[in-house]
Design an enzyme around this catalytic site. Structure first.
Site: not given
Length: 331
Positions: A59, A84
């Site tokens: 990410k 999350s």
């Protein structure tokens, strides 16, 4: 692929631009192999270790590209997202490196290790309820109050381009790869990988690996439209999102198949990564190996000629407490 440049949110040129932009900040992650896993799978496996990326997951590539793409006026107001897990930490780290604030809307029940990463990287945690509607409502409120820029976890061309840099590196590191197996959730990772890989090597197969308890991508491919699940149930906490309107066209057109896995198969693949490959991966990161070892993959006629398989180990942020509880429940 050139004819489709208008159709997709990213393309090979934006992915190459992203790589040049983020190269000074990211790790060029290694590719590992294991003769033992090759024998077990009956193929040559090449593991792209994004679990070694900054922030512990792929990410950071997309988050870094998005933050570095902001103009100075936008950047000064900071960035906001709802996540999350790994995107939250990645955006916090990317923002910290540029000296700008990051407002992170985190749903209750998020893995503690990932919340800890957000805090460690300087992100400002704002809690929401666990539903997507609550996450989006709270994020919208933060946007209004701060004037910050929304960086969506996956449904963003800058994010897709950043994630696609994985395929640029992998196909430079191992030219003979003829299929890449990629975890799928919201679709940002697999969209970037597919766009880059099929531009470089049109014959390559792109296979999505998805939990059976969160199989919206598999259902969407069959239906020919986005299917959203009312609830998901899987140990792979990073693979519970739904496809976006920017990622779905790429998944629809360029992902060759979706292999769905039971949680017990994912847990077994994690064990193999730990015991044989000697790499710590989270459930979402191990699902690619689970897919390659599954009966569905082994018996897939269109994949029988794919002997050199790239597998993206997407992340290594493991919440050991919840993992242990899940393992006990699965027995």
């Amino acid at each position: 692929m050139e004819a489709n440049r208008e159709k997709y949110a990213a393309d090979i040129s934006t992915i190459k631009e992203a790589h040049e932009r983020i190269k000074p900040y990211i790790h060029i992650t290694p590719v590992l192999t294991s003769e033992s896993l090759n024998i077990i799978s009956g193929r040559s496996l090449f593991f792209k270790c994004e679990c070694f990326q900054k922030g512990g997951a792929f990410k950071f590539r997309g988050a870094c590209n998005a933050v570095l793409s902001l103009d100075p006026e936008q950047a000064a107001k900071g960035v906001v997202t709802h996540s999350s897990g790994n995107h939250a930490a990645a955006l916090s780290l990317a923002a910290k490196m540029q000296g700008i604030p990051a407002y992170i809307v985190v749903p209750k029940g998020a893995p503690q290790c990932k919340v800890d990463n957000v805090i460690r990287y300087g992100g400002k945690v704002i809690w929401s309820e666990s539903t997507m509607s609550s996450r989006e409502t709270v994020a919208s409120k933060v946007l209004q109050e701060t004037g910050s820029v929304l960086i969506h976890p996956y449904n963003d061309g800058r994010i897709i381009s950043g994630q696609g840099t994985i395929a640029l590196e992998l196909l430079e590191q191992i030219q003979e790869i003829d299929a890449i197996v990629v975890p799928i959730s919201g679709g940002g990772l697999i969209s970037g990988v597919a766009l880059a890989a099929k531009s470089i090597k049109p014959s390559i197969r792109i296979i999505a690996a998805e939990p059976k308890g969160a199989d919206d991508a598999a259902q969407s491919k069959v239906a020919g439209k986005i299917i959203t699940l009312p609830v998901t149930n899987t140990i792979a906490d990073g693979l519970r999102a739904s496809l976006g309107d920017l990622t779905w066209p790429v998944v629809r057109d360029l992902v060759d198949d979706v292999i769905t896995l039971e949680d017990c198969e994912i847990i077994e693949a994690m064990r193999m990564c730990y015991e044989i490959l000697k790499v710590s991966v989270e459930p979402s990161g191990a699902i690619g190996l689970a897919a390659v070892l599954s009966n569905s993959f082994r018996s897939h006629l269109s994949l029988s000629d794919c002997k050199n398989i790239g597998i993206v180990l997407s992340g290594g942020n493991v919440d050991l407490g919840s993992l242990w509880d899940s393992c006990k429940r699965s027995k």
